[in-house]
Design an enzyme around this catalytic site. Structure first.
Site, PDB file in Angstrom:
ATOM      1  N   ARG A  57       0.823  -1.226   0.000  1.00 53.26           N
ATOM      2  CA  ARG A  57       0.000   0.000   0.000  1.00 53.26           C
ATOM      3  C   ARG A  57       0.848   1.263   0.000  1.00 53.26           C
ATOM      4  O   ARG A  57       0.377   2.330  -0.395  1.00 53.26           O
ATOM      5  CB  ARG A  57      -1.002  -0.031   1.150  1.00 53.26           C
ATOM      6  CG  ARG A  57      -2.213  -0.880   0.798  1.00 53.26           C
ATOM      7  CD  ARG A  57      -3.042  -1.229   1.996  1.00 53.26           C
ATOM      8  NE  ARG A  57      -2.520  -2.424   2.638  1.00 53.26           N
ATOM      9  CZ  ARG A  57      -2.769  -2.760   3.893  1.00 53.26           C
ATOM     10  NH1 ARG A  57      -3.517  -2.009   4.650  1.00 53.26           N
ATOM     11  NH2 ARG A  57      -2.258  -3.864   4.388  1.00 53.26           N
ATOM     12  N   GLU A  94       4.540 -10.598  15.364  1.00 54.83           N
ATOM     13  CA  GLU A  94       3.933 -11.219  16.550  1.00 54.83           C
ATOM     14  C   GLU A  94       4.146 -12.739  16.495  1.00 54.83           C
ATOM     15  O   GLU A  94       4.542 -13.364  17.471  1.00 54.83           O
ATOM     16  CB  GLU A  94       2.446 -10.878  16.573  1.00 54.83           C
ATOM     17  CG  GLU A  94       1.812 -11.070  17.931  1.00 54.83           C
ATOM     18  CD  GLU A  94       0.343 -10.705  17.908  1.00 54.83           C
ATOM     19  OE1 GLU A  94      -0.103 -10.039  16.947  1.00 54.83           O
ATOM     20  OE2 GLU A  94      -0.361 -11.106  18.849  1.00 54.83           O
TER      21      GLU A  94
HETATM   22  P1  AMP Z   1       3.484  -2.276  11.908  1.00 56.38           P
HETATM   23  O1  AMP Z   1       4.720  -2.934  11.405  1.00 56.38           O
HETATM   24  O2  AMP Z   1       2.879  -2.955  13.100  1.00 56.38           O
HETATM   25  O3  AMP Z   1       3.660  -0.776  12.134  1.00 56.38           O
HETATM   26  O4  AMP Z   1       2.383  -2.468  10.781  1.00 56.38           O
HETATM   27  C1  AMP Z   1       2.406  -1.689   9.661  1.00 56.38           C
HETATM   28  C2  AMP Z   1       2.046  -2.430   8.413  1.00 56.38           C
HETATM   29  O5  AMP Z   1       1.021  -3.411   8.623  1.00 56.38           O
HETATM   30  C3  AMP Z   1       1.525  -1.458   7.394  1.00 56.38           C
HETATM   31  O6  AMP Z   1       2.149  -1.775   6.153  1.00 56.38           O
HETATM   32  C4  AMP Z   1       0.035  -1.675   7.355  1.00 56.38           C
HETATM   33  O7  AMP Z   1      -0.409  -1.704   6.031  1.00 56.38           O
HETATM   34  C5  AMP Z   1      -0.212  -3.011   8.061  1.00 56.38           C
HETATM   35  N1  AMP Z   1      -1.188  -2.912   9.171  1.00 56.38           N
HETATM   36  C6  AMP Z   1      -0.908  -3.101  10.483  1.00 56.38           C
HETATM   37  N2  AMP Z   1      -1.998  -2.980  11.255  1.00 56.38           N
HETATM   38  C7  AMP Z   1      -3.015  -2.666  10.410  1.00 56.38           C
HETATM   39  C8  AMP Z   1      -4.422  -2.391  10.600  1.00 56.38           C
HETATM   40  N3  AMP Z   1      -5.003  -2.389  11.803  1.00 56.38           N
HETATM   41  N4  AMP Z   1      -5.148  -2.106   9.500  1.00 56.38           N
HETATM   42  C9  AMP Z   1      -4.573  -2.088   8.262  1.00 56.38           C
HETATM   43  N5  AMP Z   1      -3.283  -2.346   8.036  1.00 56.38           N
HETATM   44  C10 AMP Z   1      -2.489  -2.632   9.082  1.00 56.38           C
END
Ligand code: AMP
Length: 169
Positions: A57, A94
């Site tokens: 995205r 996770e």
């Molecule tokens: P993080 O590594 O936990 O910051 O997660 C970021 C990545 O995971 C991004 O590329 C988001 O597109 C996806 N992502 C994580 N949580 C969500 C959520 N609640 N809704 C949509 N996309 C998410």
């Protein structure tokens, strides 16, 4: 308002996750234009040379922003997708781990980079991407997101790289 175009999907991709679905934002001409214009207003184009987008995205918002600001666009991809020699970073999720890759010759040493992704959650993805950019001797000067899940405090994993976000959830 940009947040009006983003819908919540409970329990996707697994139970307990409230998924922020940006597809209605992309589908709406006004929503899409507002989002790209607002991202362009968040950052100072003189501070960076190029835009790096995180699969997948981050590609959508990153390329549109690069076009608008007359910058180039460089993809950071999941493993095995880039055809030439790559640098890679593996980071913990996770459950299990994930890897991001960039072409070794995509960035010049010292080149200043703005990173784009759709959403900042725990910060694991952006932390890995910042590491990857360091690994190829370029400089992450900032990261921009459409959405930030503030309660997860992803910014804490970004060191001194500033986060710019359109919508705080
Ligand atoms: P993080 O590594 O936990 O910051 O997660 C970021 C990545 O995971 C991004 O590329 C988001 O597109 C996806 N992502 C994580 N949580 C969500 C959520 N609640 N809704 C949509 N996309 C998410």
């Amino acid at each position: 308002m940009i947040e009006d175009y983003i819908r919540d999907i409970p329990d996707f991709p697994k139970e307990g996750i409230l998924f922020k679905d940006i597809t209605p934002l992309l589908a709406d001409p006004d929503g899409l234009r507002q989002a790209i214009d607002a991202l362009a207003d968040l950052v100072d184009p003189s501070e960076y040379d190029t835009i790096v987008g995180i699969e997948s995205r981050g590609f959508i918002f990153g390329t549109a922003l690069a076009y608008k600001l007359n910058k180039g666009f460089i993809p950071v991809r999941k493993p095995g997708k880039l055809p030439s020699a790559t640098a890679s970073v593996t980071y913990d999720l996770e459950y299990g781990s994930d890897t991001l890759e960039i072409h070794l010759d995509a960035l010049q040493p010292g080149e200043r980079v703005l990173i784009l992704d759709d959403l900042l959650a725990t910060g694991g993805t952006i932390e890995a991407c910042i590491q990857l950019i360091k690994q190829v001797n370029a400089v992450a000067v900032g990261a921009a997101f459409v959405l930030e899940l503030g309660f997860l405090n992803g910014r804490a994993r970004m060191g001194d790289v500033p986060a710019h976000t359109l919508v705080l959830a």
